[in-house]
Design a protein around this motif. Sequence first.
Motif, PDB file in Angstrom:
ATOM      1  N   ASN A  43     -28.647 -28.293 -88.365  1.00 54.00           N
ATOM      2  CA  ASN A  43     -28.263 -28.894 -87.047  1.00 54.00           C
ATOM      3  C   ASN A  43     -29.612 -28.178 -86.165  1.00 54.00           C
ATOM      4  N   GLU A  44     -29.998 -26.843 -86.581  1.00 53.00           N
ATOM      5  CA  GLU A  44     -31.014 -26.477 -86.021  1.00 53.00           C
ATOM      6  C   GLU A  44     -32.449 -26.874 -86.061  1.00 53.00           C
ATOM      7  N   GLU A  45     -32.634 -27.202 -87.332  1.00 57.39           N
ATOM      8  CA  GLU A  45     -33.789 -28.008 -87.908  1.00 57.39           C
ATOM      9  C   GLU A  45     -33.867 -29.601 -87.061  1.00 57.39           C
ATOM     10  N   LEU A  46     -32.532 -30.031 -86.885  1.00 56.90           N
ATOM     11  CA  LEU A  46     -32.622 -31.286 -86.242  1.00 56.90           C
ATOM     12  C   LEU A  46     -32.915 -31.324 -84.793  1.00 56.90           C
ATOM     13  N   LEU A  47     -32.476 -30.186 -84.140  1.00 54.46           N
ATOM     14  CA  LEU A  47     -32.791 -29.822 -82.735  1.00 54.46           C
ATOM     15  C   LEU A  47     -34.251 -29.617 -82.553  1.00 54.46           C
ATOM     16  N   ASP A  48     -35.053 -28.718 -83.547  1.00 58.62           N
ATOM     17  CA  ASP A  48     -36.352 -28.718 -83.283  1.00 58.62           C
ATOM     18  C   ASP A  48     -37.016 -30.112 -83.682  1.00 58.62           C
ATOM     19  N   ALA A  49     -36.612 -30.896 -84.542  1.00 59.80           N
ATOM     20  CA  ALA A  49     -37.467 -32.356 -84.889  1.00 59.80           C
ATOM     21  C   ALA A  49     -37.319 -33.004 -83.671  1.00 59.80           C
ATOM     22  N   THR A  50     -36.191 -32.925 -83.035  1.00 59.02           N
ATOM     23  CA  THR A  50     -35.978 -33.604 -81.765  1.00 59.02           C
ATOM     24  C   THR A  50     -36.920 -33.318 -80.505  1.00 59.02           C
ATOM     25  N   ASP A  51     -37.203 -31.775 -80.702  1.00 59.60           N
ATOM     26  CA  ASP A  51     -38.247 -31.380 -79.698  1.00 59.60           C
ATOM     27  C   ASP A  51     -39.501 -31.810 -79.830  1.00 59.60           C
ATOM     28  N   GLY A  52     -39.686 -32.096 -81.180  1.00 63.84           N
ATOM     29  CA  GLY A  52     -41.124 -32.624 -81.601  1.00 63.84           C
ATOM     30  C   GLY A  52     -41.323 -33.950 -81.077  1.00 63.84           C
ATOM     31  N   LEU A  53     -40.273 -34.821 -80.709  1.00 59.36           N
ATOM     32  CA  LEU A  53     -40.749 -36.119 -80.463  1.00 59.36           C
ATOM     33  C   LEU A  53     -41.612 -36.271 -79.053  1.00 59.36           C
ATOM     34  N   PRO A  54     -42.455 -37.218 -79.007  1.00 55.94           N
ATOM     35  CA  PRO A  54     -43.129 -37.379 -77.883  1.00 55.94           C
ATOM     36  C   PRO A  54     -42.439 -37.695 -76.348  1.00 55.94           C
ATOM     37  N   GLY A  55     -42.928 -37.580 -75.397  1.00 59.50           N
ATOM     38  CA  GLY A  55     -42.328 -37.626 -74.064  1.00 59.50           C
ATOM     39  C   GLY A  55     -42.371 -36.121 -73.277  1.00 59.50           C
ATOM     40  N   SER A  56     -41.590 -36.417 -72.282  1.00 58.13           N
ATOM     41  CA  SER A  56     -41.651 -35.117 -71.475  1.00 58.13           C
ATOM     42  C   SER A  56     -40.849 -34.014 -72.083  1.00 58.13           C
ATOM     43  N   PRO A  57     -41.565 -32.688 -71.636  1.00 55.73           N
ATOM     44  CA  PRO A  57     -40.625 -31.482 -72.502  1.00 55.73           C
ATOM     45  C   PRO A  57     -39.620 -31.263 -71.773  1.00 55.73           C
ATOM     46  N   ARG A  58     -38.708 -30.380 -72.418  1.00 58.66           N
ATOM     47  CA  ARG A  58     -37.570 -29.747 -71.661  1.00 58.66           C
ATOM     48  C   ARG A  58     -37.731 -28.737 -70.509  1.00 58.66           C
ATOM     49  N   VAL A  72     -25.939 -37.935 -84.217  1.00 60.67           N
ATOM     50  CA  VAL A  72     -26.798 -38.750 -83.340  1.00 60.67           C
ATOM     51  C   VAL A  72     -26.804 -38.578 -81.910  1.00 60.67           C
ATOM     52  N   ARG A  73     -25.472 -38.075 -81.558  1.00 59.76           N
ATOM     53  CA  ARG A  73     -25.268 -37.732 -80.215  1.00 59.76           C
ATOM     54  C   ARG A  73     -26.165 -36.393 -79.868  1.00 59.76           C
ATOM     55  N   THR A  74     -26.208 -35.485 -80.558  1.00 62.37           N
ATOM     56  CA  THR A  74     -26.864 -34.476 -80.575  1.00 62.37           C
ATOM     57  C   THR A  74     -28.509 -34.776 -80.131  1.00 62.37           C
ATOM     58  N   VAL A  75     -28.707 -35.666 -80.644  1.00 61.33           N
ATOM     59  CA  VAL A  75     -30.401 -35.944 -80.515  1.00 61.33           C
ATOM     60  C   VAL A  75     -30.303 -36.516 -79.321  1.00 61.33           C
ATOM     61  N   CYS A  76     -29.292 -37.506 -78.753  1.00 55.26           N
ATOM     62  CA  CYS A  76     -29.422 -38.042 -77.535  1.00 55.26           C
ATOM     63  C   CYS A  76     -29.406 -37.015 -76.322  1.00 55.26           C
ATOM     64  N   ASP A  77     -28.297 -36.090 -76.642  1.00 55.29           N
ATOM     65  CA  ASP A  77     -28.213 -35.157 -75.617  1.00 55.29           C
ATOM     66  C   ASP A  77     -29.479 -34.121 -75.400  1.00 55.29           C
ATOM     67  N   ARG A  78     -30.237 -33.931 -76.384  1.00 57.66           N
ATOM     68  CA  ARG A  78     -31.333 -33.114 -76.274  1.00 57.66           C
ATOM     69  C   ARG A  78     -32.377 -33.698 -75.614  1.00 57.66           C
ATOM     70  N   LEU A  79     -32.594 -34.923 -76.000  1.00 54.32           N
ATOM     71  CA  LEU A  79     -33.454 -35.806 -75.159  1.00 54.32           C
ATOM     72  C   LEU A  79     -33.212 -35.810 -73.772  1.00 54.32           C
ATOM     73  N   ASN A  80     -32.059 -36.082 -73.357  1.00 48.47           N
ATOM     74  CA  ASN A  80     -31.655 -36.174 -71.986  1.00 48.47           C
ATOM     75  C   ASN A  80     -31.585 -34.838 -71.167  1.00 48.47           C
ATOM     76  N   ARG A  81     -32.245 -33.839 -71.975  1.00 49.21           N
ATOM     77  CA  ARG A  81     -32.199 -32.428 -71.398  1.00 49.21           C
ATOM     78  C   ARG A  81     -33.883 -32.436 -70.835  1.00 49.21           C
ATOM     79  N   ARG A  82     -34.651 -33.247 -71.094  1.00 47.93           N
ATOM     80  CA  ARG A  82     -36.176 -33.352 -70.834  1.00 47.93           C
ATOM     81  C   ARG A  82     -36.284 -33.994 -69.328  1.00 47.93           C
TER      82      ARG A  82
END
Length: 260
Positions: free
Chosen positions: A239-254, A67-77
């Motif tokens: 975990n890699e697929e989870l990161l890819d899925a997170t990157d596919g969420l809408p919003g600003s890009p990284r 869950v924190r992996t998703v949160c941290d990934r989104l905060n990189r955008r």
Amino acid sequence: MGGPSVPPNAGKIMAAVQRALRGLDVGSTEATRILSWANSETPAIYDRDQTAYLVLGSYRDPYLRRVRTVCDRLNRRYGTYAFLIGDLVDIDLPRLPEFRVKFHITATLSDYVAAVFEQDAGGEVNELGKLGETEYFEKAYVLPRAYHWETEANLTNRRAVLAAGAQLMAATDIDGEAKSTALEALVDRANQAGVDITVDTLQSELKEQGIEAPSYSWVHLNDFRLFELHGRCYPWTTNEELLDATDGLPGSPRPNWEQQ
């Protein structure tokens, strides 16, 4: 000395509280505590210069790490603020169901809600129900581990059929006879999709390969399917697929350099 500051969207916040409590009266002291809490904890959520993501999921190990992996990934955008309800301080509402209050306030103020699922037990089960049956559905995205709906369009190869079979076998709220019937239906759909496999072969390969799937109930699988039909379901396994899925969420890009 003046009283506590009132957030600019106090009306919106208290409307969310009323939804959380189903119209239950809130005392003046409770209302003051709620608004004071919102004034200190939520400004980053409703700042219009950034995209706010409420991230939901299990707070137990090892699920919390993802869950924190998703949160941290989104905060990189660029211009994104992602957060967990558990990271916000308590409001101190001994009479009221505080988590419900915090959930409805933060879900109301956030631009999007992302929910990570890996099991059919725990608080995240209730969160899935809230997302599917409330006004938050339109802003919500689900990321279920190893979810695979067994329609012909998804049964593109043998591995996909095995994944769907593993999910059926792991379902928690159907008996053995019902599972056998579901496996037969799955094999029929797989054959129609061009995958040559029998029920006996499917069961043997599942046992031999030790393919595991989260133990979702039919209720959860149907909720995931609803999100899938709306284009807002992002399954993952590694975990890699989870990161890819997170990157596919809408919003600003990284940032570009982050994506190299």
